[in-house]
Design a protein around this motif. Structure first.
Motif, PDB file in Angstrom:
ATOM      1  N   LYS B 188      18.242  -5.066 -32.421  1.00 13.34           N
ATOM      2  CA  LYS B 188      19.339  -4.939 -33.397  1.00 13.34           C
ATOM      3  C   LYS B 188      20.603  -5.639 -32.929  1.00 13.34           C
ATOM      4  O   LYS B 188      21.414  -6.057 -33.748  1.00 13.34           O
ATOM      5  CB  LYS B 188      19.634  -3.468 -33.663  1.00 13.34           C
ATOM      6  CG  LYS B 188      18.621  -2.807 -34.576  1.00 13.34           C
ATOM      7  CD  LYS B 188      19.094  -1.425 -34.971  1.00 13.34           C
ATOM      8  CE  LYS B 188      18.333  -0.939 -36.180  1.00 13.34           C
ATOM      9  NZ  LYS B 188      18.636   0.450 -36.511  1.00 13.34           N
ATOM     10  N   GLN B 194      20.775 -10.168 -37.581  1.00 18.04           N
ATOM     11  CA  GLN B 194      21.588 -10.322 -38.801  1.00 18.04           C
ATOM     12  C   GLN B 194      20.975 -11.364 -39.735  1.00 18.04           C
ATOM     13  O   GLN B 194      20.968 -11.183 -40.960  1.00 18.04           O
ATOM     14  CB  GLN B 194      23.012 -10.751 -38.431  1.00 18.04           C
ATOM     15  CG  GLN B 194      23.865  -9.592 -37.984  1.00 18.04           C
ATOM     16  CD  GLN B 194      25.349  -9.922 -38.051  1.00 18.04           C
ATOM     17  OE1 GLN B 194      25.739 -11.085 -37.968  1.00 18.04           O
ATOM     18  NE2 GLN B 194      26.173  -8.899 -38.174  1.00 18.04           N
ATOM     19  N   GLU B 197      18.116  -9.753 -41.471  1.00 15.40           N
ATOM     20  CA  GLU B 197      18.559  -8.854 -42.543  1.00 15.40           C
ATOM     21  C   GLU B 197      19.000  -9.639 -43.782  1.00 15.40           C
ATOM     22  O   GLU B 197      18.752  -9.235 -44.914  1.00 15.40           O
ATOM     23  CB  GLU B 197      19.717  -7.977 -42.042  1.00 15.40           C
ATOM     24  CG  GLU B 197      19.258  -6.851 -41.117  1.00 15.40           C
ATOM     25  CD  GLU B 197      20.369  -5.872 -40.792  1.00 15.40           C
ATOM     26  OE1 GLU B 197      21.514  -6.322 -40.493  1.00 15.40           O
ATOM     27  OE2 GLU B 197      20.110  -4.664 -40.816  1.00 15.40           O
ATOM     28  N   THR B 198      19.639 -10.777 -43.546  1.00 17.61           N
ATOM     29  CA  THR B 198      20.096 -11.612 -44.669  1.00 17.61           C
ATOM     30  C   THR B 198      18.905 -12.116 -45.484  1.00 17.61           C
ATOM     31  O   THR B 198      18.910 -12.056 -46.719  1.00 17.61           O
ATOM     32  CB  THR B 198      20.912 -12.816 -44.156  1.00 17.61           C
ATOM     33  OG1 THR B 198      22.019 -12.340 -43.387  1.00 17.61           O
ATOM     34  CG2 THR B 198      21.404 -13.682 -45.304  1.00 17.61           C
TER      35      THR B 198
END
Lengths: 124, 221
Positions: B188, B194, B197-198
């Motif tokens: 994480k 990130q 996640e995008t």
């Protein structure tokens, strides 16, 4: 026993020449055409038990050659050769009367087996 | 997410697909020529046994590498066709297997074993509608996230299956050599998380870490 006589049609000359030699070693009389027009001329002037026909070629495609063979009602079995991404052409060819299709690159034993299968089917 | 309305990716895919087709034709020619060499030496073996053995071994190498080249070409061609449709029905098992094949070299460079789950462990019935390029990006990013946090000799298995009732892909890591909770936290905290996640957000999915089966869970619905 008469040799099986086959016409190989593919625009890749090195491929089809090497394949013809390998079939010859296995007792099959293989002739070669490197485009659709040449193939049609050879089919008009000679008799082949099987035509092994590449689907995608510059100029006349394999399916167009098949269409013209059908139009002339030439009784010969056709096996189509397709690359990945052109299986739909293989299926289309079968709908047009091709016996079957094989994916390139070939296994020569699979090809010979399919050729014999084709010939037996035509006889029955 | 896409430049020039996705036309850039479409261009890339179109050219790449065409070139892989050409490449496969080259391999087909080499295969037939190598086969012919083999046929000829069976008919007329070389007079020198030592050279015959070397010849046979070299030919076996050619054939093995041909098979490898053809498999790579097939996988790459399918990948190149991904942008053909911006929205398609995506089978999660196929997706997992394809990304594993495409990412294998990255894993080997880190001495990590990367594999798709065997057929009896993967669910082949899970299909999702979505952008095939983004879906592959998502799974690849999850794999990359794990690769960057794992030491050598670890194993990653990518499995398509239902996760808490959702259609998903699990990227599970074994032989961690560290605590599962710490590993998940490192995932994480990584720069790739990130990005992951995008991408998952763009395809209406989400990414989670998993301590029970240490790694990343991708939920697609």
């Amino acid at each position: 026993m008469n040799k099986v006589k086959v016409l190989l049609v593919d625009d890749e000359e090195e491929f089809v020449s090497a394949l013809a030699e390998r079939l010859d070693i296995r007792g099959i009389e293989a002739h070669v055409a490197t485009d659709g027009e040449q193939a049609l001329e050879m089919i008009e002037n000679d008799t082949f038990q099987v035509i092994v026909l590449d689907v995608i070629m510059p100029g006349i495609s394999g399916l167009e050659v098949l269409q013209r063979i059908n139009a002339k009602q030439i009784d010969t079995a056709v096996i189509l050769l397709t690359g990945h991404g052109s299986t739909k052409e293989g299926l289309e060819g079968m709908r047009m009367g091709a016996f079957d299709y094989l994916m390139k690159p070939l296994d020569i034993d699979d090809l010979i087996s399919k050729m014999h299968e084709t010939i037996e089917f035509k006889k029955s | 997410m896409s430049g020039i309305n996705g036309k850039d990716v479409e261009f890339f895919g179109k050219i790449t697909a065409s070139m892989t087709h050409e490449f496969k034709n080259v391999l087909a020619i080499i295969k037939e020529s190598a086969g012919l060499m083999e046929d000829i030496t069976k008919i007329a073996p070389l007079s020198d046994n030592k050279h015959q053995e070397k010849f046979d071994n070299a030919l076996a190498t050619v054939k093995n590498q041909l098979n490898r080249g053809m498999e790579l070409s097939t996988v790459f061609n399918r990948f190149a066709h991904s942008p053909d449709k911006p929205r398609a029905e995506i089978n999660l098992k196929d997706l997992a297997e394809r990304v594993v094949l495409l990412s294998d070299r990255f894993a080997r460079l880190k001495h990590i074993t990367l594999a798709a789950a065997p057929d009896d462990k993967a669910d082949k019935t899970l299909n999702i509608p979505g952008n095939p390029v983004w879906a592959q990006m998502a799974v690849y990013q999850a794999v990359e996230c794990c690769l960057n946090q794992l030491p050598p000799a670890c194993e990653i298995t990518v499995t398509s299956r239902r996760i808490d009732g959702h259609k998903g892909i699990l990227i599970a890591c074994a032989n961690l050599q560290t605590d599962a909770a710490d590993f998940c936290q490192s995932l994480k905290n990584s720069e790739h998380w990130q990005e992951l996640e995008t991408v998952m957000d763009a395809i209406n999915g989400r990414a989670q870490t998993s301590e029970a089966e240490p790694g990343i869970r991708l939920l697609f619905d």
